[in-house]
Each structure stands twice: as structure tokens, then as C-alpha cells.
Design an enzyme around this catalytic site. Structure first.
Site, PDB file in Angstrom:
ATOM      1  N   LEU A   1     -26.279 -28.473 -10.290  1.00  0.00           N
ATOM      2  CA  LEU A   1     -25.764 -28.869  -8.969  1.00  0.00           C
ATOM      3  C   LEU A   1     -26.557 -28.262  -7.808  1.00  0.00           C
ATOM      4  O   LEU A   1     -26.425 -28.704  -6.673  1.00  0.00           O
ATOM      5  CB  LEU A   1     -24.288 -28.453  -8.835  1.00  0.00           C
ATOM      6  CG  LEU A   1     -23.291 -29.201  -9.724  1.00  0.00           C
ATOM      7  CD1 LEU A   1     -21.870 -28.666  -9.481  1.00  0.00           C
ATOM      8  CD2 LEU A   1     -23.330 -30.703  -9.456  1.00  0.00           C
ATOM      9  N   LYS A   2     -27.327 -27.197  -8.075  1.00  0.00           N
ATOM     10  CA  LYS A   2     -28.135 -26.553  -7.025  1.00  0.00           C
ATOM     11  C   LYS A   2     -27.302 -26.321  -5.758  1.00  0.00           C
ATOM     12  O   LYS A   2     -27.664 -26.753  -4.659  1.00  0.00           O
ATOM     13  CB  LYS A   2     -29.376 -27.386  -6.720  1.00  0.00           C
ATOM     14  CG  LYS A   2     -30.324 -27.511  -7.906  1.00  0.00           C
ATOM     15  CD  LYS A   2     -31.581 -28.286  -7.552  1.00  0.00           C
ATOM     16  CE  LYS A   2     -32.729 -28.056  -8.504  1.00  0.00           C
ATOM     17  NZ  LYS A   2     -32.543 -28.564  -9.848  1.00  0.00           N
TER      18      LYS A   2
HETATM   19  O1  C5P Z   1     -40.892 -32.137 -15.662  1.00  0.00           O
HETATM   20  P1  C5P Z   1     -39.674 -32.382 -16.513  1.00  0.00           P
HETATM   21  O2  C5P Z   1     -39.313 -33.846 -16.614  1.00  0.00           O
HETATM   22  O3  C5P Z   1     -39.722 -31.699 -17.856  1.00  0.00           O
HETATM   23  O4  C5P Z   1     -38.503 -31.680 -15.682  1.00  0.00           O
HETATM   24  C1  C5P Z   1     -37.226 -31.446 -16.250  1.00  0.00           C
HETATM   25  C2  C5P Z   1     -36.378 -30.680 -15.265  1.00  0.00           C
HETATM   26  O5  C5P Z   1     -36.943 -29.429 -14.987  1.00  0.00           O
HETATM   27  C3  C5P Z   1     -36.183 -31.397 -13.925  1.00  0.00           C
HETATM   28  O6  C5P Z   1     -34.885 -31.926 -13.936  1.00  0.00           O
HETATM   29  C4  C5P Z   1     -36.345 -30.324 -12.876  1.00  0.00           C
HETATM   30  O7  C5P Z   1     -35.084 -29.968 -12.328  1.00  0.00           O
HETATM   31  C5  C5P Z   1     -36.882 -29.132 -13.620  1.00  0.00           C
HETATM   32  N1  C5P Z   1     -38.235 -28.710 -13.200  1.00  0.00           N
HETATM   33  C6  C5P Z   1     -38.401 -27.657 -12.325  1.00  0.00           C
HETATM   34  N2  C5P Z   1     -39.661 -27.236 -11.972  1.00  0.00           N
HETATM   35  C7  C5P Z   1     -40.747 -27.832 -12.473  1.00  0.00           C
HETATM   36  C8  C5P Z   1     -40.605 -28.898 -13.356  1.00  0.00           C
HETATM   37  C9  C5P Z   1     -39.326 -29.323 -13.704  1.00  0.00           C
HETATM   38  O8  C5P Z   1     -37.423 -27.091 -11.859  1.00  0.00           O
HETATM   39  N3  C5P Z   1     -41.954 -27.398 -12.122  1.00  0.00           N
END
Ligand code: C5P
Length: 241
Positions: free
Chosen positions: A70-71
Site C-alpha cells: 500500500l506504500k
Molecule cells: O521489476 P519487477 O517486475 O520484478 O518488480 C516487481 C516489484 O518490485 C514491483 O511491484 C515494484 O514495486 C518492486 N520494485 C522496486 N524497485 C525496483 C524494481 C522493482 O521496488 N528497482
């Protein structure tokens, strides 16, 4: 619970698959494909808004753990209400922004007390932010993102949060400073074999867990793969090595 169709895998809760979809049918499709292999899903604001809380209840009813991302960044009263609503859905993890300060984190932790399985995780510096973004928002010259991450993580721990969200680059430094029970949940990991450096394997699920992560979050590399099951099994296999 783990039948032959998953190749005799042991259950794992360390891999969290992010369901970043704009509709329930697509999310349901991937949950069905992964079946008993995957125990833990992350639902973010996109799917929650598009599909509603019923889908989360459905996942929980199917025995899945849910990380509801939910951030939260609101006044403490509103944060507490949202955490209670998340707890009532039966989710296992919820996120709050540590940049909102001790008041909102403590309100989230307090609200979660009514739900023994619910863990409050703090976001520190959003991974897309750079040192110059910190200057732009008035954090101050000479403050690196890493030192800001560590500062906010300590604040989150003092406020009673159960853990933090951390990028693969931050895991080790955080694990060295947080208590042993703290959860360190790490998104931004790559599928094993997709990242350079056969020995160091930076950013792989295994490297993140070895550095001290309690969980890894993986999204599109599994959910948008031609064969999501084999992509998930690569992540799983990486952690079994
Ligand atoms: O990049 P990917 O599809 O694996 O991302 C999955 C989740 O990880 C996203 O829902 C996002 O909230 C989080 N994420 C993040 N920081 C990143 C990449 C992804 O917080 N650099």
C-alpha cells in the site's frame, strides 16, 4: 499440499511474486499457472484498485500469503485505518513510507497489533531516487541515498516496524545494522543466469538471500515470461543451490 506436479518441491515463503496487473483475470491466470509452487504474492495499488479487495480475500482463502504493497504515506489516523483494513483481509505484509516519520510508522505498527500475522514493512528511499533527487526535495547536500536509507531504516526499527524493503545493493549494509529478527524484503532481483558475472551473481535471488534478505520479490521476469513456471523454478532452484 505439495503434489507430484511440482516435482517434489518443498514449500518456500521466501519468493514473493509481484502481481502487477490491471485486471483480475490476468492475475488469476498466473496464480493458476504457478499453482502450489508459489505460496506468496505481492499485490500493489494497480491490482488492488482494478480488482478490489475480493481478489485478495480469494488468494488468502486459497492458502496464499499476501504482501499488500500500500506504500502508506498519510496522517497517522488514516494510516492506522488502512492497516486495520489490510489486516482484516488476512494479508501478511503491508508497507508504510518511513519518510512520513515516526508518527505514521508507529500508528501502522499499533494498528497491526490486532492481527498477529501482519507485518509492517517500511519503505526507505524509493529505488528510482538519486542523490540529486534528495537535494531537490530538501534532504540536503552531501547526503547520499545509502546514508538516507540507513537513517530511515533505523528510524523504522525504533518505531517498531517489523522490517524494511531494500534493494539488492542495500541488503548487506542494512542487515548489519538491523536486529536479527528484522525482515528485509528485496525487490529488483534478476533471474539467475540473466545477470552478468557467473561467480559474483549480483542481484540474483541467491545473492540477495546470502546478503541477508529474508524474502525476494520478483515480478515481470516471472509473470511476463513465455513460460512463467520455468522462470519461477529458476528462482526456486537458485535458492536451493
Ligand atoms: O521489476 P519487477 O517486475 O520484478 O518488480 C516487481 C516489484 O518490485 C514491483 O511491484 C515494484 O514495486 C518492486 N520494485 C522496486 N524497485 C525496483 C524494481 C522493482 O521496488 N528497482
Amino acid at each position: 499440499m505439495w503434489g507430484n506436479h511440482n516435482g517434489g518441491m518443498e514449500p518456500t515463503s521466501q519468493i514473493i511474486v509481484a502481481l502487477d496487473y490491471d485486471n483480475r483475470a490476468a492475475a488469476q491466470d498466473i496464480v493458476d499457472k504457478l499453482g502450489d509452487r508459489c505460496h506468496f504474492y505481492k499485490v500493489g495499488l494497480e491490482l488492488l484498485t482494478a480488482a478490489g479487495p475480493e481478489f485478495i480475500k480469494h488468494l488468502v482463502a486459497r492458502g496464499k500469503e499476501v504482501f499488500l504493497d500500500l506504500k502508506l504515506f498519510e496522517i497517522p489516523n488514516s494510516v492506522a485505518g488502512a492497516v486495520r483494513a489490510a489486516g482484516a483481509l488476512g494479508v501478511s505484509m503491508v508497507t508504510v513510507h518511513s519518510m512520513g516519520g515516526t508518527g505514521i510508522m508507529a500508528a501502522a505498527v499499533d494498528a497491526a497489533r490486532g492481527f498477529p500475522a501482519l507485518r509492517v514493512l517500511a519503505l526507505t528511499v524509493v529505488t528510482s531516487m538519486t542523490d540529486s533527487d534528495l537535494v531537490d526535495i530538501g534532504i540536503g547536500d552531501g547526503v547520499s541515498t545509502e546514508s538516507q536509507v540507513l537513517r530511515l531504516a533505523r528510524l523504522a526499527e525504533q518505531a517498531g516496524c517489523h522490517g524494511v524493503i531494500a534493494s539488492p545493493q542495500e541488503v548487506q549494509a542494512l542487515r548489519g545494522r538491523l536486529g536479527g529478527d528484522a525482515l528485509v524484503v528485496t525487490p529488483g532481483v534478476a533471474l539467475p543466469g540473466d545477470s552478468p558475472g557467473e561467480h559474483a551473481r549480483p542481484g540474483t535471488p541467491r545473492a540477495a538471500i546470502a546478503a541477508g534478505a529474508s524474502h525476494v520479490v520478483i515480478g515481470r521476469a516471472v509473470t511476463r515470461a513465455m513460460d512463467p513456471v520455468s522462470a519461477f523454478l529458476r528462482v526456486y532452484g537458485d535458492l536451493q543451490l
